[in-house]
Design a protein around this motif. Structure first.
Motif, short mmCIF file in Angstrom:
data_model
loop_
_atom_site.label_atom_id
_atom_site.label_comp_id
_atom_site.label_asym_id
_atom_site.label_seq_id
_atom_site.Cartn_x
_atom_site.Cartn_y
_atom_site.Cartn_z
N VAL A 11 40.13 45.45 43.11
CA VAL A 11 40.53 44.83 44.37
C VAL A 11 39.35 44.12 45.01
CG1 VAL A 11 41.29 45.36 46.74
CG2 VAL A 11 42.44 46.43 44.79
N VAL A 24 49.47 40.59 45.93
CA VAL A 24 49.55 40.97 47.34
C VAL A 24 48.99 39.86 48.22
CG1 VAL A 24 48.70 42.59 49.09
CG2 VAL A 24 49.54 43.46 46.90
N TYR A 25 47.85 39.27 47.83
CA TYR A 25 47.25 38.19 48.63
C TYR A 25 48.20 37.00 48.72
CZ TYR A 25 44.00 34.87 50.59
OH TYR A 25 43.42 33.95 51.41
N TYR A 78 42.73 39.14 54.40
CA TYR A 78 41.90 39.94 53.50
C TYR A 78 42.04 41.43 53.80
CZ TYR A 78 39.60 35.65 51.99
OH TYR A 78 39.34 34.41 51.46
N THR A 82 45.55 42.59 52.74
CA THR A 82 45.59 42.61 51.27
C THR A 82 44.84 43.81 50.73
OG1 THR A 82 45.74 40.20 51.15
CG2 THR A 82 44.97 41.34 49.17
N PHE A 83 43.65 44.06 51.25
CA PHE A 83 42.86 45.21 50.83
C PHE A 83 43.63 46.50 51.10
CE2 PHE A 83 39.77 48.58 51.72
CZ PHE A 83 39.02 48.55 50.56
N GLY A 100 44.05 46.37 39.27
CA GLY A 100 43.57 46.18 40.64
C GLY A 100 43.40 44.71 40.97
N SER A 124 46.79 46.87 48.88
CA SER A 124 46.40 47.11 47.48
C SER A 124 45.94 48.55 47.29
CB SER A 124 45.31 46.13 47.05
OG SER A 124 45.78 44.81 47.09
N TYR A 152 38.37 40.90 43.16
CA TYR A 152 39.27 39.79 43.48
C TYR A 152 38.96 39.21 44.86
CZ TYR A 152 43.28 36.94 44.49
OH TYR A 152 44.07 35.88 44.84
N LEU A 153 38.81 40.08 45.86
CA LEU A 153 38.57 39.61 47.21
C LEU A 153 37.22 38.90 47.36
CD1 LEU A 153 40.15 42.48 49.31
CD2 LEU A 153 41.04 40.17 48.96
N CYS A 184 46.00 42.77 43.51
CA CYS A 184 45.42 42.12 44.68
C CYS A 184 45.82 40.65 44.74
CB CYS A 184 43.90 42.28 44.66
SG CYS A 184 43.13 41.97 46.23
N SER A 185 45.87 39.98 43.61
CA SER A 185 46.29 38.59 43.57
C SER A 185 47.73 38.43 44.05
CB SER A 185 46.15 38.04 42.14
OG SER A 185 46.72 36.76 42.05
#
Length: 184
Positions: A174, A98-99, A113, A116-117, A91, A120, A177-178, A95-96
């Motif tokens: 996720v 995808v961001y 954000y 990305t969320f 996760g 993910s 990370y965010l 997320c990294s």
């Protein structure tokens, strides 16, 4: 020169390692090697076709995730909760990636954000659907946690609990990370 070709070197090493592992290890299915090759080559082609310009760490993340597909069966037999650790780390790493990919878009930071969320979570849910359909169609044992007890495969954690916890743990990765990204 090396900075330009490290992506191709990583991909070639992964492909060779995956294919050699398939022929040397008896518990790696054609299904696992197929997923490994799709994820590895798919990531590389997305990087080549788009203007994402993924960094070395993203290649390391994808390498880790794709190799975990190959060796998951072995790891699960010896480490009961390796599945949960992989979903948490997966996760975070997903997320990294995808961001970074979303970072190429010209949208506000808040929307980055949110997108990305959302992406993910969509990937995490999509993978759980993939596990379900793989079990139903190909008779794999991707849902649930198994152990070998007295030469028999025994389910330790049922498929519903495993799927629900995988989603929650992936979602936790996720969010971690965010939150770290927002605080920077």
């Amino acid at each position: 020169m090396f900075n330009q070709s490290y992506k191709e070197i990583i991909i070639c090493i992964l492909f060779l390692f995956g294919i050699i592992s398939y022929f040397l290890l008896d518990h790696i299915s054609i299904h696992a090697i197929g997923l490994f090759l799709i994820i590895t080559s798919g990531f590389y082609f997305v990087d080549r076709i788009t203007s994402a310009h993924f960094k070395k760490e993203h290649y390391v993340y994808v390498s880790f995730i794709s190799l975990s597909f190959l060796f998951f069966y072995y790891m699960q037999l010896y480490f009961l909760y390796v599945d949960k650790v992989l979903h948490l780390l997966g996760g975070i790493m997903l997320c990294s990636v995808v961001y970074h990919f979303i970072g190429t878009m010209h949208i506000s930071r808040r929307k980055k954000y949110l997108v990305t969320f959302s992406l993910s979570i969509a990937v995490i849910l999509g993978y759980e659907f993939y596990e379900y359909f793989s079990d139903v169609i190909f008779n794999t044992r991707m849902q649930g946690v198994y152990r070998i007890v007295e030469n028999e495969l025994v389910i330790v954690i049922g498929s519903v609990i495993d799927t629900a916890s995988d989603i929650v743990i992936g979602l936790t990765g996720v969010i971690v990370y965010l939150v770290v990204k927002v605080r920077r």
